[in-house]
Design an enzyme around this catalytic site. Structure first.
Site, PDB file in Angstrom:
ATOM      1  CB  SER A 192      43.543  40.164  47.086  1.00 47.64           C
ATOM      2  OG  SER A 192      43.702  41.197  45.926  1.00 47.64           O
ATOM      3  CE1 TYR A 207      37.990  40.757  46.415  1.00 46.83           C
ATOM      4  CE2 TYR A 207      39.988  41.913  46.089  1.00 46.83           C
ATOM      5  CZ  TYR A 207      39.421  40.751  45.979  1.00 46.83           C
ATOM      6  OH  TYR A 207      40.031  39.793  45.303  1.00 46.83           O
ATOM      7  CE  LYS A 211      39.892  38.258  48.522  1.00 44.89           C
ATOM      8  NZ  LYS A 211      39.548  36.885  48.529  1.00 44.89           N
TER       9      LYS A 211
HETATM   10  N1  LIG Z   1      40.912  37.320  39.926  1.00 43.08           N
HETATM   11  C1  LIG Z   1      41.986  38.145  40.530  1.00 43.08           C
HETATM   12  O1  LIG Z   1      42.357  38.988  39.989  1.00 43.08           O
HETATM   13  C2  LIG Z   1      41.978  37.740  41.934  1.00 43.08           C
HETATM   14  C3  LIG Z   1      42.767  38.677  42.497  1.00 43.08           C
HETATM   15  C4  LIG Z   1      43.432  38.308  43.800  1.00 43.08           C
HETATM   16  C5  LIG Z   1      42.580  37.311  44.484  1.00 43.08           C
HETATM   17  N2  LIG Z   1      41.569  36.670  43.862  1.00 43.08           N
HETATM   18  C6  LIG Z   1      40.631  35.926  44.592  1.00 43.08           C
HETATM   19  O2  LIG Z   1      40.608  34.658  44.029  1.00 43.08           O
HETATM   20  C7  LIG Z   1      39.411  33.868  44.487  1.00 43.08           C
HETATM   21  C8  LIG Z   1      38.752  33.535  43.269  1.00 43.08           C
HETATM   22  O3  LIG Z   1      38.817  34.484  42.260  1.00 43.08           O
HETATM   23  P1  LIG Z   1      38.406  34.232  40.678  1.00 43.08           P
HETATM   24  O4  LIG Z   1      39.258  35.148  39.808  1.00 43.08           O
HETATM   25  O5  LIG Z   1      38.592  32.542  40.224  1.00 43.08           O
HETATM   26  O6  LIG Z   1      36.816  34.580  40.589  1.00 43.08           O
HETATM   27  P2  LIG Z   1      35.384  33.678  40.360  1.00 43.08           P
HETATM   28  O7  LIG Z   1      34.545  34.577  40.386  1.00 43.08           O
HETATM   29  O8  LIG Z   1      35.862  33.088  38.841  1.00 43.08           O
HETATM   30  O9  LIG Z   1      35.216  32.638  41.428  1.00 43.08           O
HETATM   31  C9  LIG Z   1      34.871  32.998  42.600  1.00 43.08           C
HETATM   32  C10 LIG Z   1      33.883  31.944  43.080  1.00 43.08           C
HETATM   33  O10 LIG Z   1      33.540  32.297  44.236  1.00 43.08           O
HETATM   34  C11 LIG Z   1      32.055  31.729  44.326  1.00 43.08           C
HETATM   35  N3  LIG Z   1      31.484  32.404  45.153  1.00 43.08           N
HETATM   36  C12 LIG Z   1      31.222  33.808  45.356  1.00 43.08           C
HETATM   37  N4  LIG Z   1      30.406  33.839  46.648  1.00 43.08           N
HETATM   38  C13 LIG Z   1      30.224  32.592  47.240  1.00 43.08           C
HETATM   39  C14 LIG Z   1      29.544  32.168  48.247  1.00 43.08           C
HETATM   40  N5  LIG Z   1      28.657  32.947  49.214  1.00 43.08           N
HETATM   41  N6  LIG Z   1      29.575  30.870  48.639  1.00 43.08           N
HETATM   42  C15 LIG Z   1      30.249  29.735  47.738  1.00 43.08           C
HETATM   43  N7  LIG Z   1      30.874  30.482  46.636  1.00 43.08           N
HETATM   44  C16 LIG Z   1      30.681  31.831  46.384  1.00 43.08           C
HETATM   45  C17 LIG Z   1      31.712  32.123  42.892  1.00 43.08           C
HETATM   46  O11 LIG Z   1      30.245  31.579  42.674  1.00 43.08           O
HETATM   47  C18 LIG Z   1      32.694  31.640  41.812  1.00 43.08           C
HETATM   48  O12 LIG Z   1      32.490  30.498  41.543  1.00 43.08           O
HETATM   49  C19 LIG Z   1      38.394  34.997  45.189  1.00 43.08           C
HETATM   50  O13 LIG Z   1      38.629  34.799  46.538  1.00 43.08           O
HETATM   51  C20 LIG Z   1      39.084  36.392  44.617  1.00 43.08           C
HETATM   52  O14 LIG Z   1      38.919  37.288  45.518  1.00 43.08           O
HETATM   53  C21 LIG Z   1      41.231  37.062  42.654  1.00 43.08           C
HETATM   54  O1  LIG Z   2      44.611  42.413  43.308  1.00 42.27           O
HETATM   55  C1  LIG Z   2      43.365  42.425  42.615  1.00 42.27           C
HETATM   56  C2  LIG Z   2      42.078  41.449  43.067  1.00 42.27           C
HETATM   57  O2  LIG Z   2      42.288  41.330  44.408  1.00 42.27           O
HETATM   58  C3  LIG Z   2      40.968  41.802  42.382  1.00 42.27           C
HETATM   59  O3  LIG Z   2      40.928  40.886  41.291  1.00 42.27           O
HETATM   60  C4  LIG Z   2      40.571  43.167  41.990  1.00 42.27           C
HETATM   61  O4  LIG Z   2      40.732  44.057  43.122  1.00 42.27           O
HETATM   62  C5  LIG Z   2      39.279  43.301  41.743  1.00 42.27           C
HETATM   63  O5  LIG Z   2      38.784  44.301  41.014  1.00 42.27           O
END
Ligand SMILES: NC(=O)c1ccc[n+]([C@@H]2O[C@H](COP(=O)([O-])OP(=O)(O)OC[C@H]3O[C@@H](n4cnc5c(N)ncnc54)[C@H](O)[C@@H]3O)[C@@H](O)[C@H]2O)c1
Ligand SMILES: OC[C@@H](O)C(O)[C@H](O)CO
Length: 301
Positions: A192, A207, A211
């Site tokens: 992230s 978090y 990451k």
């Molecule tokens: N959305 C953002 O802004 C963003 C930014 C940076 C990084 N990320 C990362 O991208 C990834 C996906 O994020 P997203 O926005 O699609 O969120 P999301 O919540 O839609 O998807 C995350 C998925 O992980 C699953 N999950 C959670 N805990 C779990 C576990 N213990 N075992 C198996 N599955 C589990 C959830 O059920 C969910 O379906 C995450 O790792 C998140 O940290 C997201």
């Molecule tokens: O960059 C931000 C993401 O990793 C994440 O979606 C945010 O920090 C969640 O609040």
């Protein structure tokens, strides 16, 4: 002297990693596989970004994962194993993928990525049901906002357990399958922008740490597994417009994020999918231990 250093280095490597030698540093089988799976890759634009084999995606029914899943299939993957805590709510979306890609095998399993036994079983089932485990995209993740002074230690532990230890458990289980198959593989961890800079205004120490650790996990595994033809890279998304960012306190934060971002907006999962495709395709064959930030320029100031 050079020879002595080289033999010292070989001896050390053999002691630390008895099954390997530095002379093996590359995997000819894996290189041959890349070329045989992508015969046109060196000459054609389309072939360069073609994907071959079967991919496991954790957090596989999440917002980013479903978009990535479709992109991976569009570029030629023959099968997908989507792992998530619960897959029931995504039944229609998964069926829509099956309808769109009737030649692909698309499986789901309910698995908690922190449960090593369950992950190992799911990876074994991927090999038997789909035929092989060629790619892993770790997207399972959770977020929690809390001030460090007040945060229950249970929250700290769960965030690190899912985001960091869960990714290690999945990467190792997939890599074990890839090593035994002998054809190399591709692994992508999802870090992230929070791995690079502290989020603002929401407090997210657990978090951010979870990451940040993924970046070093990616580098360490890339170094250890390159000799098996396995690449390990990471993506670092900025704020993406998904349900993850709709939690308590985050709605108000969105305004601040957009004001601080040179692009003035959040990203869409579609804007990440191309980077994942590149990392999994022939185009990414020499990319290893890298992290790609996709955040509209948010990290530059
Ligand atoms: N959305 C953002 O802004 C963003 C930014 C940076 C990084 N990320 C990362 O991208 C990834 C996906 O994020 P997203 O926005 O699609 O969120 P999301 O919540 O839609 O998807 C995350 C998925 O992980 C699953 N999950 C959670 N805990 C779990 C576990 N213990 N075992 C198996 N599955 C589990 C959830 O059920 C969910 O379906 C995450 O790792 C998140 O940290 C997201
Ligand atoms: O960059 C931000 C993401 O990793 C994440 O979606 C945010 O920090 C969640 O609040």
């Amino acid at each position: 002297m050079a020879t002595s250093h080289a033999s010292d280095r070989d001896a050390l490597t053999k002691r630390v990693l008895p099954e390997m030698t530095l002379a093996q540093g590359r995997s000819p089988a894996a290189e041959a596989r890349i070329d045989s799976l992508h015969p046109a890759a060196r000459d054609s634009a389309a072939g360069r970004f073609s994907i071959a084999g079967n991919a496991v995606i954790t957090g596989g029914t999440g917002a980013i994962a479903m978009v990535v899943a479709r992109a991976v299939l569009q570029h030629g993957a023959s099968g997908l194993m989507l792992l998530d805590l619960s897959v029931e709510a995504s039944r229609d979306a998964v069926q829509a993928l099956r309808d769109e890609f009737p030649d692909a095998k698309i499986e789901t399993r309910e698995v908690d990525v922190t449960d090593e036994e369950a992950v190992t079983k799911a990876i074994d089932e991927t090999a038997t049901t789909l035929g092989s485990v060629d790619m892993l995209v770790c997207l399972a993740g959770i977020v929690g906002c809390a001030h460090a002074l007040d945060m229950p230690i249970s929250q700290w532990r769960r965030v690190l357990d899912v985001n960091t230890t869960g990714a290690f458990i999945c990467a190792r289980a997939a890599a074990r399958a890839m090593v035994s198959q002998g054809n190399g593989g591709r692994i992508i961890l999802t870090a992230s922008i929070s791995a690079h800079r502290v989020n603002f205004p929401q407090p997210q120490v657990a978090y951010n740490v979870s990451k940040g650790a993924l970046l070093m996990l990616k580098s360490s595994l890339a170094a250890e597994w390159a000799r098996y033809g396995i690449t390990v890279n990471s993506i670092s998304p900025g704020y993406m417009d998904t349900v993850l960012n709709e939690g308590e306190g985050l709605a108000a934060a969105r305004k601040v994020w957009n004001e601080r971002n040179p692009s003035g907006r959040m990203g869409l999962p579609e804007e990440l999918a191309g980077v994942v495709v590149m990392m999994l395709s022939r185009a990414g064959s020499y990319m290893n231990g890298a992290d790609v930030v996709v955040d509209g320029g948010g990290h530059v100031f």
